[in-house]
Design a protein around this motif. Structure first.
Motif, PDB file in Angstrom:
ATOM      1  N   SER A  63      47.435 -23.222  54.901  1.00  0.00           N
ATOM      2  CA  SER A  63      46.854 -22.014  54.326  1.00  0.00           C
ATOM      3  C   SER A  63      45.869 -22.396  53.235  1.00  0.00           C
ATOM      4  CB  SER A  63      47.963 -21.125  53.733  1.00  0.00           C
ATOM      5  OG  SER A  63      47.433 -20.217  52.788  1.00  0.00           O
ATOM      6  N   VAL A  64      44.667 -21.851  53.331  1.00  0.00           N
ATOM      7  CA  VAL A  64      43.633 -22.128  52.329  1.00  0.00           C
ATOM      8  C   VAL A  64      44.093 -21.694  50.938  1.00  0.00           C
ATOM      9  CG1 VAL A  64      41.322 -21.483  51.577  1.00  0.00           C
ATOM     10  CG2 VAL A  64      41.732 -22.007  53.983  1.00  0.00           C
ATOM     11  N   LYS A  65      44.726 -20.523  50.851  1.00  0.00           N
ATOM     12  CA  LYS A  65      45.156 -20.007  49.549  1.00  0.00           C
ATOM     13  C   LYS A  65      46.245 -20.891  48.935  1.00  0.00           C
ATOM     14  CE  LYS A  65      42.502 -16.338  49.468  1.00  0.00           C
ATOM     15  NZ  LYS A  65      43.033 -14.976  49.604  1.00  0.00           N
ATOM     16  N   LEU A  66      47.169 -21.380  49.760  1.00  0.00           N
ATOM     17  CA  LEU A  66      48.230 -22.240  49.238  1.00  0.00           C
ATOM     18  C   LEU A  66      47.672 -23.593  48.800  1.00  0.00           C
ATOM     19  CD1 LEU A  66      51.101 -21.475  51.772  1.00  0.00           C
ATOM     20  CD2 LEU A  66      50.951 -20.748  49.387  1.00  0.00           C
ATOM     21  N   MET A  67      46.725 -24.147  49.580  1.00  0.00           N
ATOM     22  CA  MET A  67      46.109 -25.400  49.177  1.00  0.00           C
ATOM     23  C   MET A  67      45.362 -25.221  47.858  1.00  0.00           C
ATOM     24  SD  MET A  67      43.293 -27.836  51.134  1.00  0.00           S
ATOM     25  CE  MET A  67      42.008 -26.568  51.080  1.00  0.00           C
ATOM     26  N   HIS A 381      39.493 -24.240  60.923  1.00  0.00           N
ATOM     27  CA  HIS A 381      39.384 -23.567  62.211  1.00  0.00           C
ATOM     28  C   HIS A 381      40.237 -22.290  62.241  1.00  0.00           C
ATOM     29  CE1 HIS A 381      37.734 -27.497  63.256  1.00  0.00           C
ATOM     30  NE2 HIS A 381      37.165 -26.905  64.280  1.00  0.00           N
ATOM     31  N   ASP A 382      40.494 -21.730  61.079  1.00  0.00           N
ATOM     32  CA  ASP A 382      41.259 -20.494  60.957  1.00  0.00           C
ATOM     33  C   ASP A 382      40.283 -19.323  61.030  1.00  0.00           C
ATOM     34  OD1 ASP A 382      42.715 -18.272  60.151  1.00  0.00           O
ATOM     35  OD2 ASP A 382      43.904 -19.403  58.691  1.00  0.00           O
ATOM     36  N   GLU A 383      40.499 -18.413  61.993  1.00  0.00           N
ATOM     37  CA  GLU A 383      39.524 -17.335  62.197  1.00  0.00           C
ATOM     38  C   GLU A 383      39.513 -16.331  61.053  1.00  0.00           C
ATOM     39  OE1 GLU A 383      42.142 -14.242  64.986  1.00  0.00           O
ATOM     40  OE2 GLU A 383      40.223 -15.041  65.653  1.00  0.00           O
ATOM     41  N   GLU A 384      40.558 -16.293  60.230  1.00  0.00           N
ATOM     42  CA  GLU A 384      40.528 -15.382  59.080  1.00  0.00           C
ATOM     43  C   GLU A 384      39.545 -15.859  58.020  1.00  0.00           C
ATOM     44  OE1 GLU A 384      44.131 -14.117  57.386  1.00  0.00           O
ATOM     45  OE2 GLU A 384      44.884 -13.235  59.247  1.00  0.00           O
ATOM     46  N   THR A 385      39.338 -17.171  57.967  1.00  0.00           N
ATOM     47  CA  THR A 385      38.369 -17.730  57.022  1.00  0.00           C
ATOM     48  C   THR A 385      37.010 -17.909  57.679  1.00  0.00           C
ATOM     49  OG1 THR A 385      40.174 -18.936  55.947  1.00  0.00           O
ATOM     50  CG2 THR A 385      37.928 -19.629  55.419  1.00  0.00           C
ATOM     51  N   GLY A 395      24.443 -20.824  60.163  1.00  0.00           N
ATOM     52  CA  GLY A 395      24.011 -19.671  59.382  1.00  0.00           C
ATOM     53  C   GLY A 395      25.097 -19.081  58.507  1.00  0.00           C
ATOM     54  N   ARG A 396      26.371 -19.365  58.821  1.00  0.00           N
ATOM     55  CA  ARG A 396      27.453 -18.796  58.016  1.00  0.00           C
ATOM     56  C   ARG A 396      27.435 -19.331  56.581  1.00  0.00           C
ATOM     57  NH1 ARG A 396      32.158 -19.032  61.075  1.00  0.00           N
ATOM     58  NH2 ARG A 396      31.409 -20.272  62.837  1.00  0.00           N
ATOM     59  N   TRP A 397      26.702 -20.431  56.360  1.00  0.00           N
ATOM     60  CA  TRP A 397      26.664 -21.035  55.024  1.00  0.00           C
ATOM     61  C   TRP A 397      25.431 -20.619  54.216  1.00  0.00           C
ATOM     62  CZ3 TRP A 397      31.012 -23.317  53.589  1.00  0.00           C
ATOM     63  CH2 TRP A 397      31.872 -23.803  54.586  1.00  0.00           C
ATOM     64  N   PRO A 405      31.671 -18.069  53.459  1.00  0.00           N
ATOM     65  CA  PRO A 405      33.067 -18.471  53.654  1.00  0.00           C
ATOM     66  C   PRO A 405      33.794 -18.702  52.330  1.00  0.00           C
ATOM     67  CG  PRO A 405      31.607 -19.713  55.104  1.00  0.00           C
ATOM     68  CD  PRO A 405      30.728 -18.974  54.145  1.00  0.00           C
ATOM     69  N   TYR A 406      35.099 -18.562  52.387  1.00  0.00           N
ATOM     70  CA  TYR A 406      35.937 -18.815  51.220  1.00  0.00           C
ATOM     71  C   TYR A 406      35.733 -20.267  50.770  1.00  0.00           C
ATOM     72  CZ  TYR A 406      40.030 -18.307  48.207  1.00  0.00           C
ATOM     73  OH  TYR A 406      40.868 -18.219  47.121  1.00  0.00           O
ATOM     74  N   PRO A 407      35.515 -20.507  49.479  1.00  0.00           N
ATOM     75  CA  PRO A 407      35.131 -21.848  49.008  1.00  0.00           C
ATOM     76  C   PRO A 407      36.082 -22.964  49.413  1.00  0.00           C
ATOM     77  CG  PRO A 407      34.840 -20.218  47.270  1.00  0.00           C
ATOM     78  CD  PRO A 407      35.537 -19.519  48.388  1.00  0.00           C
ATOM     79  N   PHE A 408      37.382 -22.683  49.496  1.00  0.00           N
ATOM     80  CA  PHE A 408      38.334 -23.732  49.839  1.00  0.00           C
ATOM     81  C   PHE A 408      38.570 -23.843  51.342  1.00  0.00           C
ATOM     82  CE2 PHE A 408      39.081 -23.418  45.380  1.00  0.00           C
ATOM     83  CZ  PHE A 408      39.594 -24.642  44.983  1.00  0.00           C
ATOM     84  N   GLY A 409      37.836 -23.059  52.128  1.00  0.00           N
ATOM     85  CA  GLY A 409      38.020 -23.114  53.573  1.00  0.00           C
ATOM     86  C   GLY A 409      37.634 -24.451  54.167  1.00  0.00           C
TER      87      GLY A 409
END
Length: 479
Positions: A63-67, A381-385, A395-397, A405-409
């Protein structure tokens, strides 16, 4: 505080993760777990959720948030976890530790010295002219290899040739001299060094999965040690040459000036042993990071002609040889590298260990010396992020109004004070070389090859030799 259950118990309803491509699922059953550890991180998240106790009593996080929570709570001297696989070799040979193997206050002091002249963006700019010289020779080598092919456009074994480029580039920075990796005739020992890196990484799993007492009875151990011997021998010879040059100049009462290695050798705070250990680890990291990322970038661009054309339009508006400053005005070029590193992170796993005090993560209490493992590949590779995570979309960047994208993704260079010391140099090498290659050549895949698949060899590499066609932009009708 609740106690974290083992992996056989699900903590919560797992976040939905779209299935990877079909070949990835098949590969997990036909290849060793070590080679597909990046894919297993995704499957384990589906089974156990974003946090669970995994192998080696590691708390696995996908999990990005937990990391982010772990990293935000880093101690003053962050620990990567168990690096005994690397330190055992150094102890056995009486070698010094470097930025990847040193810990605690010794690491902190070492990094403070190594960061100078390398980590700050203004430090990287000073190496622009040197790196551009190496890029020019890479272009010459591509032309030479194309001409030698039957069709006049095919370059075989792109990965190995980019290894030669990366080795020449980082050597030019570290050792302040060209070592001839991109000549038509490769210098003695150069290919052996590259093969030694592959050998060391390839045999790491066969060693680390065994108990300590059994490791030295395994054939993997002997190949692993031989790989490190080749790495340290190559780096040591280059350092010794620089030492001899400095001693000669001092003997002739000449001033000793220079860039990185001269700075380290003349710094009385570092012992010669520490210099050897540090420079060897920087050399190793500098080669793998740049070469693999460039290979994956070219592969992705060859498969996505629209993205390649967008990049070509951006780079074609600039001079043939870019300056380090010009790169800052090329957002799509930077986005291509970021997206490549998201899809194919150099290292698929990372870790932290809280060595000073207990910590609470995700509402769970963990005692001192808990190791947290980060499944970087699963997170990126998490589709929520990252919506449509299996699609190459630079282009997503871009900062063009869309939600970024979420910075820690995706943090391929790490985070905080333990982040990659050579990040700025690696980025500069990748930006300058990719821009020049795409400006001069249209890159197309080799249709005779099957689909290229990533495998984990500690770092993420291609499962087979990668060949690419490099067509002159000035003559698109040559094939």
């Amino acid at each position: 505080m609740p106690i974290l259950p083992p992996a056989c118990q699900t903590l919560c309803v797992p976040l939905h993760t779209p299935p990877p491509p079909e070949w990835e699922r098949k590969s997990a059953t036909t290849m060793g777990e070590y080679q597909v550890s990046h894919v297993l991180g995704i499957h384990e998240k589906e089974l156990y959720g974003p946090i669970y106790v995994g192998g080696f009593k590691t708390v696995s996080l996908s999990s990005v948030k937990l990391m982010e929570e772990v990293l935000r709570k880093e101690e003053k001297f962050p620990s990567r976890g168990d690096m005994s696989l690397w330190t055992d070799y150094r102890n056995m040979r009486g070698l010094g530790y470097g930025p990847f193997t040193e810990e605690g206050k010794n690491w902190y002091n070492l990094r403070a010295l190594l960061n100078k002249r390398m980590l700050h963006p203004r430090d990287a700019v000073r190496y622009g002219p040197v790196i551009n010289e190496v890029v020019t020779d890479l272009i010459k080598r591509i032309c030479y290899l194309r001409q030698a092919s039957p069709c006049g456009t095919l370059v075989t074994d792109v990965s190995n040739n980019l290894y030669l480029f990366s080795l020449e580039g980082i050597s030019s920075v570290l050792f302040e001299k060209r070592i001839g990796c991109l000549e038509n005739a490769i210098p003695d020992g150069t290919q052996h060094f590259i093969d030694s890196i592959a050998q060391m990484f390839a045999n790491s799993a066969g060693v680390i999965l065994l108990p300590k007492w059994a490791q030295r009875f395994s054939p993997h151990w002997h190949r692993y040690i031989a790989g490190w011997d080749g790495i340290f021998k190559f780096a040591g010879q280059l350092i010794d040459k620089k030492v001899e040059e400095m001693e000669r100049r001092l003997g002739e009462q000449q001033e000793v000036e220079g860039e990185y290695l001269t700075y380290l050798l003349s710094n009385t705070q570092l012992s010669r042993k520490e210099v050897y250990g540090s420079v060897t680890e920087l050399l190793l990291a500098g080669v793998d990071t740049t070469s693999n990322t460039l290979m994956w970038a070219l592969h992705l661009l060859s498969k996505n002609p629209e993205a390649q054309e967008t990049l070509y339009k951006e780079v074609s508006d600039h001079t043939d040889i870019l300056s380090a400053e010009e790169v800052n005005s090329m957002p799509y070029l930077k986005a291509v590298i970021k997206e490549t590193l998201r899809m194919y992170p150099v290292v698929v796993m990372n870790a932290r260990r809280n060595i000073e005090k207990d910590v609470v993560i995700g509402g769970y209490h963990f005692p001192k010396n808990t190791v947290f493992g980060f499944s970087l590949y699963a997170m990126s590779h998490d589709e929520e992020t990252f919506p449509e995570p299996w699609r190459f979309e630079p282009g997503r960047w871009l900062r063009d109004g869309r939600e970024r994208p979420y910075p820690f993704g995706s943090i391929p260079f790490g985070f905080g004070v333990r982040g990659c010391v050579g990040r700025r140099i690696a980025e500069l090498e990748m930006h300058l070389s990719l821009a020049r290659m795409i400006k001069l050549f249209k890159v197309e895949p080799d249709p005779t090859l099957e689909e290229i698949k990533p495998v984990s060899r500690t770092v993420l590499v291609a499962d087979r030799q990668v060949n690419l066609h490099f067509l002159d932009r000035s003559n698109q009708s040559q094939r």
